[in-house]
Design a protein around this motif. Structure first.
Motif, short mmCIF file in Angstrom:
data_model
loop_
_atom_site.label_atom_id
_atom_site.label_comp_id
_atom_site.label_asym_id
_atom_site.label_seq_id
_atom_site.Cartn_x
_atom_site.Cartn_y
_atom_site.Cartn_z
N LYS A 110 0.85 -1.19 0.00
CA LYS A 110 0.00 0.00 0.00
C LYS A 110 0.90 1.25 0.00
CE LYS A 110 -2.37 -1.03 3.74
NZ LYS A 110 -3.40 -0.98 4.84
N SER A 111 0.29 2.36 -0.39
CA SER A 111 1.03 3.62 -0.32
C SER A 111 1.14 4.05 1.13
CB SER A 111 0.32 4.71 -1.13
OG SER A 111 -0.91 5.04 -0.52
N LEU A 112 2.12 4.89 1.42
CA LEU A 112 2.35 5.36 2.78
C LEU A 112 1.12 6.09 3.32
CD1 LEU A 112 4.39 5.79 5.14
CD2 LEU A 112 5.01 7.96 4.03
N GLU A 113 0.49 6.86 2.48
CA GLU A 113 -0.65 7.66 2.91
C GLU A 113 -1.82 6.81 3.39
OE1 GLU A 113 -3.48 11.26 1.15
OE2 GLU A 113 -1.77 10.53 -0.01
N SER A 114 -1.96 5.63 2.82
CA SER A 114 -3.11 4.78 3.16
C SER A 114 -2.86 3.89 4.38
CB SER A 114 -3.47 3.90 1.96
OG SER A 114 -2.39 3.04 1.63
N LEU A 115 -1.65 3.98 4.96
CA LEU A 115 -1.33 3.15 6.12
C LEU A 115 -1.96 3.72 7.39
CD1 LEU A 115 2.47 2.36 5.60
CD2 LEU A 115 0.50 0.99 4.88
N SER A 116 -2.21 2.84 8.35
CA SER A 116 -2.67 3.28 9.67
C SER A 116 -1.49 3.88 10.42
CB SER A 116 -3.22 2.09 10.46
OG SER A 116 -2.17 1.18 10.76
N GLU A 117 -1.79 4.54 11.54
CA GLU A 117 -0.72 5.17 12.32
C GLU A 117 0.24 4.12 12.87
OE1 GLU A 117 -0.05 8.42 12.59
OE2 GLU A 117 -1.68 8.62 11.11
N GLU A 118 -0.31 2.99 13.25
CA GLU A 118 0.54 1.91 13.77
C GLU A 118 1.46 1.38 12.68
OE1 GLU A 118 0.12 -2.54 15.79
OE2 GLU A 118 -1.66 -1.25 15.60
N ALA A 121 4.23 3.78 11.99
CA ALA A 121 5.26 3.73 13.02
C ALA A 121 6.23 2.58 12.75
CB ALA A 121 4.62 3.57 14.39
N ILE A 122 5.70 1.46 12.28
CA ILE A 122 6.55 0.31 11.93
C ILE A 122 7.46 0.66 10.76
CG2 ILE A 122 6.54 -2.03 11.01
CD1 ILE A 122 3.92 -2.47 12.62
N ILE A 123 6.91 1.34 9.76
CA ILE A 123 7.70 1.75 8.59
C ILE A 123 8.78 2.74 9.02
CG2 ILE A 123 7.63 2.96 6.38
CD1 ILE A 123 6.45 0.12 6.34
N LYS A 124 8.43 3.65 9.91
CA LYS A 124 9.41 4.63 10.37
C LYS A 124 10.59 3.93 11.05
CE LYS A 124 9.87 8.85 13.11
NZ LYS A 124 9.19 9.89 13.91
N THR A 125 10.29 2.92 11.85
CA THR A 125 11.36 2.17 12.51
C THR A 125 12.28 1.52 11.48
OG1 THR A 125 9.95 1.72 14.42
CG2 THR A 125 11.88 0.31 14.12
N LYS A 126 11.69 0.94 10.43
CA LYS A 126 12.49 0.30 9.37
C LYS A 126 13.37 1.32 8.65
CE LYS A 126 9.58 -3.73 8.40
NZ LYS A 126 10.67 -4.69 8.74
N VAL A 127 12.80 2.51 8.37
CA VAL A 127 13.58 3.55 7.68
C VAL A 127 14.74 4.02 8.55
CG1 VAL A 127 13.51 5.94 6.82
CG2 VAL A 127 11.67 4.34 6.23
N ILE A 128 14.47 4.22 9.84
CA ILE A 128 15.53 4.65 10.75
C ILE A 128 16.62 3.60 10.84
CG2 ILE A 128 16.08 5.16 13.17
CD1 ILE A 128 13.32 6.51 13.38
N ASN A 129 16.22 2.34 11.00
CA ASN A 129 17.21 1.26 11.08
C ASN A 129 18.04 1.16 9.80
OD1 ASN A 129 16.38 0.59 13.65
ND2 ASN A 129 15.00 -1.04 12.98
N ASP A 130 17.37 1.30 8.66
CA ASP A 130 18.07 1.22 7.38
C ASP A 130 19.07 2.37 7.25
OD1 ASP A 130 17.81 -0.09 4.43
OD2 ASP A 130 18.19 2.07 4.28
N THR A 131 18.64 3.57 7.64
CA THR A 131 19.50 4.75 7.51
C THR A 131 20.68 4.68 8.47
OG1 THR A 131 17.56 6.09 6.90
CG2 THR A 131 19.53 7.28 7.61
N ARG A 132 20.41 4.29 9.70
CA ARG A 132 21.48 4.28 10.71
C ARG A 132 22.42 3.08 10.56
NH1 ARG A 132 21.03 9.52 11.58
NH2 ARG A 132 19.35 10.13 13.02
N SER A 133 22.02 2.10 9.80
CA SER A 133 22.89 0.92 9.63
C SER A 133 24.04 1.20 8.66
CB SER A 133 22.07 -0.27 9.11
OG SER A 133 21.59 -0.02 7.80
N VAL A 134 23.92 2.29 7.90
CA VAL A 134 24.98 2.63 6.93
C VAL A 134 26.15 3.25 7.68
CG1 VAL A 134 25.54 4.02 4.90
CG2 VAL A 134 23.25 3.03 5.14
N GLN A 135 27.36 2.85 7.29
CA GLN A 135 28.57 3.40 7.89
C GLN A 135 29.38 4.11 6.81
OE1 GLN A 135 30.22 -0.21 9.71
NE2 GLN A 135 29.78 0.68 11.72
N LEU A 136 29.75 5.35 7.10
CA LEU A 136 30.56 6.12 6.16
C LEU A 136 32.03 5.82 6.44
CD1 LEU A 136 30.97 8.21 3.96
CD2 LEU A 136 30.62 10.02 5.65
#
Length: 736
Positions: A110-118, A121-136
């Motif tokens: 589904k598109s992000l807009e059609s997701l429930s708040e819960e 929140a799960i997607i946000k956690t995945k995005v944060i984990n994906d972003t912070r897992s990168v090492q420069l």
């Protein structure tokens, strides 16, 4: 006890101890800079092995970023111009939005807009984990397949912007090619890594968590909060202490002060070299007027970027005009100060330059370097110097845009000027007022070298490059320029018969102590968010707002003495030059001090970095602290010429021009502060990306257009000064 410390010998000792200590600390951090700056990865790949770009692409992209003057249009890590977006944040926000959508489709189809708040929140956690897992790391960077997909989406969008432009954002494009844009995006993505990846052993990013981005819960650190608190706790007590010391121990006459006020400077003739300086005078005023007109042009484009103003933006694009606006300012202020040094030198020594013809040679050299540099900026930024842009075009580093050939020419001119002044007044160097002028002139000439290394190519790492760019910009403006200004104001206040030499010497030495105490390591407040380590947050600029205070106090004393002279019935011939000096002291305090204090606490700067809140500080300080001293020098030269030749002289136009410029630049700070406060609020509430959107500025559109008033006042004021000086130099009649 303070009486013993605040004497000439003790203040000189304090100056050298503090100067050596702070310089040693700065050299230490510079020597270890490579350990704290973000590395350039050899390659950036996906987990599946696809190479997205290489270190060579990043370096080439930085070169194209400079070549086409993109720092004169937008910002990178908040550094640059405020017309366009912050390229770091633009890529970062859009990449994170794309990543949200990719994970939403992957997890829920589904598109992000059609997701429930819960679910969000799960997607946000995945995005944060994906972003912070990168090492420069220099060895390389690996993106997940989702991050790779997001990068490609944003890459396509931003390449289109760089190549084809967007008229609504005041960027017409049609200069950068697809291939060049692709490498520029690699450079932008490296800055994204600086802003989102953690330093080794820390949970803060290479940019000290700048910018704030709610999509990944990135916000200011406690260190930024606590250091800001300590700044305010120290600021007011130290301000009160400086004022108390200045009045109680510096300005109050002492029993040991046996000197009296000098007779105001009397001119009955001028030396041949001073005569030759007269041709410099209208050039300073002309360049100043052109700069003000270009500022008005820029203000119109800021307010209405989609439309042309008198001239097509295809011919005069924003990023070209802004570079010209800045560099013309540097040129006319520099020429004005050169005039001051060359005018004062014969006065001090009582004899002329050994070779007065050198003044003509320097004049021609300055016109060649200035004219060639400005033409080169235009041609280079417009893509006409693709093979030679570094040497003859624009280097594309804010305030240091002159191509390297013109850089070298300017440096030679500055050294040449220093040697002319030094050889003329070297016998008077035991006078500390004159010695301050000489050696700060030497610092102005030589410090420029730090922005020219390596001499034959760009610095590959943006953080390192910006570090040394601020060595020139900050250490020029808030160290050597301040020292020169302090020496000149003290010397002229004595020479004009306004302040006793003993008092002027004490106040100047105290000012020099404050300058080296705050100016050297105060450069750290430019290093908070561009990739340097967090210790710069603690080092940067607690005392920076205190620097101009003794200058203001000196001017207050000078005004009192001028009134005293008038009460005694004496005619004061130097009223106009003095007016510019007094205005300089006030605007120095307002621009560098008070408006600088507004933005120089880390927590405020975290949200206001790269917004209009920064603009009044730079404009008021530049015009007041340095431009007005240049005006004082050229008016002093013109006045000396009038006195020596018995020419008619009227203060009327001079004062009208002065007050229009002074009131204009003060009023100018009002709308820019209001716009900056609005942007800062948006950055705090929604995230920095939104602060830089055109829609955010449109919400304060009335204040954008309000700038017509102060801009018009300054343009008219600059025009009156130009007319006045032309009349005084070329058309003044002999007194009847």
């Amino acid at each position: 006890m303070l009486d013993k410390f605040l004497n000439k010998k003790s203040l000189q000792g304090a100056f050298w101890i503090i100067a050596i200590l702070t310089t040693t600390i700065l050299i230490y951090f510079s020597a270890n800079l490579g350990k704290e700056v973000p590395p350039l990865p050899n390659s950036v790949k996906s987990t599946s092995g696809e190479t997205l770009y290489t270190q060579e692409n990043i370096i080439n992209g930085k070169g194209f970023f400079q070549e086409f003057g993109l720092m004169g249009y937008g910002t990178l890590l908040g550094m640059g111009s405020y017309m366009g977006p912050d390229f770091t944040t633009e890529l970062m926000h859009k990449k994170l939005i794309a990543l949200y959508e990719i994970f939403a489709q992957k997890e829920y189809q589904k598109s992000l807009e059609s997701l429930s708040e819960e679910e969000k929140a799960i997607i946000k956690t995945k995005v944060i984990n994906d972003t912070r897992s990168v090492q420069l790391q220099e060895s390389g960077v690996t993106y997940s397949d989702e991050a790779t997909q997001a990068f490609k989406i944003v890459e396509k969008d931003m390449i289109d912007f760089l190549v084809n432009g967007n008229a609504d954002w005041g960027y017409r494009g049609k200069v950068i090619t697809q291939e060049e844009a692709k490498e520029i995006i690699a450079f932008f993505d490296w800055s994204y890594l600086v802003a989102t990846t953690y330093r080794p052993t820390k949970e803060t990013t290479w940019s000290n968590n700048w910018p704030n981005e709610p999509l990944i819960d990135q916000n200011a650190t406690w260190e930024s909060q606590s250091i800001s608190l300590w700044e305010w706790l120290w600021l007011w007590p130290l301000t009160i202490l400086v004022l108390w010391i200045s009045y109680e121990y510096l300005i109050k006459p002492r029993s040991t002060d046996t000197d009296s006020l000098a007779e105001p400077l009397k001119i009955t003739s001028i030396f041949k070299s001073q005569e030759k300086l007269l041709k410099y005078v209208p050039i300073v005023a002309l360049f100043s007027f052109i700069q003000l007109v270009l500022g008005g042009y820029l203000a119109h484009i800021y307010a209405n970027p989609g439309d042309d103003f008198i001239i097509s933006q295809e011919l005069l694009p924003f990023n070209v005009v802004r570079q010209l606006h800045i560099n013309i300012a540097i040129i006319w202020v520099t020429i004005g100060w050169l005039v001051g040094g060359l005018f004062i030198a014969p006065l001090v020594s009582g004899k002329d330059l050994k070779f007065p013809k050198l003044v003509d040679i320097l004049w021609i050299a300055l016109l060649v370097v200035g004219g060639g540099g400005l033409i080169g900026i235009y041609l280079g930024t417009q893509g006409y110097l693709r093979e030679t842009w570094f040497w003859f075009g624009s280097e594309g580093r804010e305030y240091l845009e002159l191509g390297r050939v013109w850089d070298i020419g300017l440096l030679i001119g500055l050294v040449f000027w220093f040697l002319m002044v030094f050889t003329t007044i070297r016998k008077a160097k035991q006078d500390i007022l004159v010695g301050t002028i000489i050696w700060s002139a030497f610092g102005i000439a030589t410090l420029y070298i730090s922005g020219m290394m390596p001499i034959h190519k760009i610095i590959p790492n943006f953080t390192v490059d910006d570090y040394y760019r601020w060595w020139v910009v900050h250490l020029w403006v808030e160290l050597t320029f301040e020292m020169f200004a302090s020496g000149v104001i003290a010397f002229l206040s004595v020479a004009l018969g306004l302040v006793k030499k003993s008092i002027a010497t004490r106040v100047m030495l105290f000012e020099l102590v404050l300058i080296v105490l705050t100016g050297v390591l105060g450069v750290g407040h430019h290093y908070w968010w561009q990739g340097a380590d967090s210790h710069w947050i603690a080092i940067g600029g607690i005392f920076s707002a205190l620097e101009p205070l003794p200058l203001v106090i000196l001017m207050i004393e000078a005004i009192k003495e001028q009134k005293h002279i008038k009460e005694m019935g004496k005619k004061f011939e130097w009223g106009v030059p003095f007016l510019w000096l007094a205005g300089s002291a006030f605007l120095n305090w307002l621009g560098a001090g008070w408006l600088g204090m507004v933005i120089n606490t880390p927590i405020i700067n975290y949200y206001s970095h790269g917004t209009y809140l920064i603009i009044p500080h730079g404009h008021v300080a530049m015009l007041g602290a340095f431009g007005f001293i240049a005006y004082a020098f050229v008016y002093m030269t013109a006045k000396a010429n009038a006195l020596a030749k018995g020419l008619e002289w009227s203060d009327y136009l001079s004062k009208v021009g002065f007050w229009l410029l002074t009131i204009g630049v003060v009023i100018y700070s009002i709308p820019t502060l209001i716009i900056g406060f609005h942007q800062t609020q948006v950055a705090f509430e929604k995230g920095y990306y939104f602060a830089r959107l055109r829609e955010t500025l449109e919400a304060v559109d009335a204040w954008m257009w309000f700038r017509i008033l102060p801009d018009s006042m300054m343009i008219i004021g600059g025009g009156i000064v130009l007319l006045d000086l032309i009349i005084k130099i070329y058309f003044a009649k002999k007194k009847a």
